[in-house]
Design a protein around this motif. Structure first.
Motif, PDB file in Angstrom:
ATOM      1  N   MET A   1     -31.593   7.400 -64.000  1.00  9.81           N
ATOM      2  CA  MET A   1     -32.793   7.049 -63.246  1.00  9.81           C
ATOM      3  C   MET A   1     -33.866   8.098 -63.513  1.00  9.81           C
ATOM      4  SD  MET A   1     -31.669   8.092 -59.323  1.00  9.81           S
ATOM      5  CE  MET A   1     -30.274   6.958 -59.373  1.00  9.81           C
ATOM      6  N   SER A   2     -35.091   7.787 -63.073  1.00  7.97           N
ATOM      7  CA  SER A   2     -36.207   8.701 -63.307  1.00  7.97           C
ATOM      8  C   SER A   2     -36.084   9.901 -62.375  1.00  7.97           C
ATOM      9  CB  SER A   2     -37.538   7.985 -63.056  1.00  7.97           C
ATOM     10  OG  SER A   2     -37.673   7.679 -61.679  1.00  7.97           O
ATOM     11  N   PRO A   3     -36.765  11.013 -62.691  1.00  5.24           N
ATOM     12  CA  PRO A   3     -36.731  12.169 -61.790  1.00  5.24           C
ATOM     13  C   PRO A   3     -37.219  11.841 -60.387  1.00  5.24           C
ATOM     14  CG  PRO A   3     -37.598  12.816 -63.930  1.00  5.24           C
ATOM     15  CD  PRO A   3     -37.441  11.336 -63.976  1.00  5.24           C
TER      16      PRO A   3
ATOM     17  N   TYR B   1     -37.990  14.552 -68.206  1.00  5.99           N
ATOM     18  CA  TYR B   1     -37.859  13.155 -67.806  1.00  5.99           C
ATOM     19  C   TYR B   1     -36.742  12.474 -68.594  1.00  5.99           C
ATOM     20  CZ  TYR B   1     -39.261   8.408 -66.510  1.00  5.99           C
ATOM     21  OH  TYR B   1     -39.278   7.124 -66.033  1.00  5.99           O
ATOM     22  N   GLY B   2     -36.771  12.681 -69.931  1.00  3.28           N
ATOM     23  CA  GLY B   2     -35.738  12.046 -70.756  1.00  3.28           C
ATOM     24  C   GLY B   2     -34.345  12.568 -70.447  1.00  3.28           C
TER      25      GLY B   2
ATOM     26  N   GLN C   1     -51.321   6.330 -67.347  1.00  2.00           N
ATOM     27  CA  GLN C   1     -50.069   6.043 -68.058  1.00  2.00           C
ATOM     28  C   GLN C   1     -48.881   6.603 -67.288  1.00  2.00           C
ATOM     29  OE1 GLN C   1     -50.760   7.709 -71.935  1.00  2.00           O
ATOM     30  NE2 GLN C   1     -51.824   5.879 -72.702  1.00  2.00           N
ATOM     31  N   ARG C   2     -49.037   7.831 -66.750  1.00  2.00           N
ATOM     32  CA  ARG C   2     -47.934   8.431 -65.989  1.00  2.00           C
ATOM     33  C   ARG C   2     -47.604   7.596 -64.758  1.00  2.00           C
ATOM     34  NH1 ARG C   2     -47.195  11.296 -61.624  1.00  2.00           N
ATOM     35  NH2 ARG C   2     -49.431  11.324 -61.131  1.00  2.00           N
TER      36      ARG C   2
ATOM     37  N   LEU D   1     -40.146  20.608 -60.937  1.00  2.00           N
ATOM     38  CA  LEU D   1     -38.720  20.471 -61.261  1.00  2.00           C
ATOM     39  C   LEU D   1     -38.471  20.835 -62.711  1.00  2.00           C
ATOM     40  CD1 LEU D   1     -37.917  17.074 -59.473  1.00  2.00           C
ATOM     41  CD2 LEU D   1     -37.784  19.402 -58.558  1.00  2.00           C
ATOM     42  N   ALA D   2     -39.350  20.352 -63.607  1.00  2.00           N
ATOM     43  CA  ALA D   2     -39.192  20.655 -65.031  1.00  2.00           C
ATOM     44  C   ALA D   2     -39.351  22.146 -65.278  1.00  2.00           C
ATOM     45  CB  ALA D   2     -40.211  19.857 -65.855  1.00  2.00           C
ATOM     46  N   GLU D   3     -40.302  22.758 -64.593  1.00  2.00           N
ATOM     47  CA  GLU D   3     -40.533  24.190 -64.780  1.00  2.00           C
ATOM     48  C   GLU D   3     -39.347  25.002 -64.271  1.00  2.00           C
ATOM     49  OE1 GLU D   3     -43.881  27.584 -63.543  1.00  2.00           O
ATOM     50  OE2 GLU D   3     -44.156  25.464 -63.024  1.00  2.00           O
ATOM     51  N   ALA D   4     -38.672  24.507 -63.213  1.00  3.64           N
ATOM     52  CA  ALA D   4     -37.537  25.232 -62.653  1.00  3.64           C
ATOM     53  C   ALA D   4     -36.382  25.337 -63.632  1.00  3.64           C
ATOM     54  CB  ALA D   4     -37.076  24.554 -61.366  1.00  3.64           C
ATOM     55  N   VAL D   5     -36.271  24.381 -64.582  1.00  3.60           N
ATOM     56  CA  VAL D   5     -35.188  24.412 -65.578  1.00  3.60           C
ATOM     57  C   VAL D   5     -35.745  24.704 -66.964  1.00  3.60           C
ATOM     58  CG1 VAL D   5     -33.681  22.889 -64.258  1.00  3.60           C
ATOM     59  CG2 VAL D   5     -35.365  21.898 -65.810  1.00  3.60           C
ATOM     60  N   ASN D   6     -36.992  25.236 -67.014  1.00  4.59           N
ATOM     61  CA  ASN D   6     -37.604  25.662 -68.280  1.00  4.59           C
ATOM     62  C   ASN D   6     -37.729  24.522 -69.283  1.00  4.59           C
ATOM     63  OD1 ASN D   6     -37.768  28.361 -67.370  1.00  4.59           O
ATOM     64  ND2 ASN D   6     -35.632  28.708 -67.960  1.00  4.59           N
ATOM     65  N   MET D   7     -38.238  23.398 -68.814  1.00  2.24           N
ATOM     66  CA  MET D   7     -38.448  22.244 -69.685  1.00  2.24           C
ATOM     67  C   MET D   7     -39.855  21.700 -69.486  1.00  2.24           C
ATOM     68  SD  MET D   7     -34.971  19.939 -69.535  1.00  2.24           S
ATOM     69  CE  MET D   7     -33.407  20.573 -70.122  1.00  2.24           C
ATOM     70  N   GLY D   8     -40.329  21.022 -70.538  1.00  6.21           N
ATOM     71  CA  GLY D   8     -41.570  20.293 -70.399  1.00  6.21           C
ATOM     72  C   GLY D   8     -41.331  19.005 -69.638  1.00  6.21           C
TER      73      GLY D   8
END
Length: 382
Positions: free
Chosen positions: A316-318, A307-308, A214-215, A295-302
């Motif tokens: 655009m997508s990451p 992505y959203g 799916q990813r 990248l998500a971990e660098a800004v403390n996000m899942g």
């Protein structure tokens, strides 16, 4: 009856019955070849130590049948089976499978001539034990057995004196139905646990494969849509250029720090998040193995939230955003350095220079060579 004098003994033979018997002597006489003499009462024979005589029996007995008795029984532990003499039944415990049975034939005329044999259950042949009345069993199988014993008489003839003894061998715990049931339960439990573990692992692998698929599908869709948008934009610009009969150079691509591709409205929290992200990317832009999760971990996000958020801020997508920043860094290096295009591709995180050239042309409308020819400063200008 006939008496046969041999070198060390005398045999009494009854020609009417065919029976013979070896006569015993206490003086261990060794006879000579001198002819015997019968004086009407005694029979005289020559011997090395002088003449010897004996009184012949008036009647030569037939073949004697001695009785066999059990004199001792030892279990595997070396303990006596009990106080019972001459038992007809012996019980062997499940934890004592070794058994010794001692027995004897009641014929004392000449015990040195006695021979013994045995057989067990369905044996068709007798097993000769020689002159020792002792029998040892190792590891008897559980169940009921019948032991058969027989012997010769003192004349060495096998006679019909077979003795039967019942052996009851008790099963051990693991040989009983209870032990068998426990073993079956253990096997079923281990098998069931193995099946459950296998099914759980299989389901986990399938879910991981589904999530990964799916990813990849989502990223592929995003990439295709972005490429279609880029091609549409390039087509519109080419059409406008043909209509105006002008050949304007493409606008320079925004720098890596200029992430506002479509002038989005960014609030302070988004501004701070993007600054952290760009600072992180500035140090990892050359890492070809950089993942979206990092990248998500660098800004403390899942991953999903990140992505959203990127999709909302930059349109655009990451993955596309990361590729855009890499190409922006590549434009700087092409315009302001004399590095080879392969070195620049590796420096901005592309492992394949050909793929880098393809992406660069889609992004800028020019190949790296064309871009360098148009934008690099001369030596004098520098």
């Amino acid at each position: 009856r006939i008496y046969i004098v041999r070198e060390s003994d005398i045999v009494a033979y009854n020609p009417s019955t065919g029976a013979d018997r070896t006569l015993s002597h206490t003086d261990n006489a060794e006879f000579t070849e001198a002819l015997p003499v019968y004086d009407g009462q005694n029979l005289w024979t020559g011997a090395l130590n002088g003449p010897a005589f004996f009184t012949p029996d008036k009647k030569i007995p037939g073949v004697e049948i001695p009785k066999i008795i059990v004199t001792r029984v030892l279990h595997g532990t070396g303990t006596d089976a009990g106080t019972e003499l001459n038992p007809s039944e012996i019980t062997v415990a499940g934890n004592e499978r070794h058994l010794t049975v001692e027995f004897a034939a009641l014929d004392y005329a000449d015990t040195g001539s006695l021979r013994y044999a045995y057989r067990l259950d369905g044996d068709t042949l007798w097993h000769n034990l020689g002159s020792e009345g002792k029998l040892k069993f190792n590891r008897l199988s559980p169940g009921n057995h019948t032991l058969y014993l027989r012997s010769t008489n003192s004349s060495g003839h096998w006679v019909n004196n077979t003795r039967q003894i019942s052996l009851k061998v008790e099963p051990s715990f693991w040989e009983s139905w209870r032990g068998t049931g426990v073993i079956l339960l253990i096997i079923l439990a281990v098998t069931g646990a193995a099946v459950i573990v296998y099914l759980q692992r299989r389901d986990n692998v399938r879910m991981s494969e589904i999530n990964e698929q799916q990813r990849r599908t989502l990223e592929e869709i995003t990439r295709v849509m972005h490429e279609q948008a880029v091609r549409a934009q390039a087509a519109r610009e080419a059409e406008e250029a043909r209509a105006g009969n002008t050949q304007e150079p493409p606008a320079p691509a925004p720098q890596a720090s200029d992430y506002r591709l479509e002038s989005p409205t960014i609030i302070d929290e988004d501004q701070e998040m993007m600054q952290r992200l760009l600072k992180f990317l500035d140090t990892r832009i050359g890492d070809e193995n950089l993942k979206i999760e990092e990248l998500a971990e660098a800004v403390n996000m899942g991953r999903t939230v990140f992505y959203g958020k990127i999709k909302t801020l930059v349109g655009m997508s990451p993955s596309d955003f990361l590729r855009r920043l890499r190409l922006q860094r590549a434009q700087k290096l092409i315009a302001n350095s004399r590095m080879s295009f392969s070195q620049i591709a590796f420096a901005v995180g592309f492992s394949d220079p050909k793929y880098f050239t393809k992406c660069f042309k889609k992004e800028t409308g020019m190949t790296p060579s064309e871009f360098r020819s148009k934008n690099q400063l001369s030596d004098n200008d520098a």
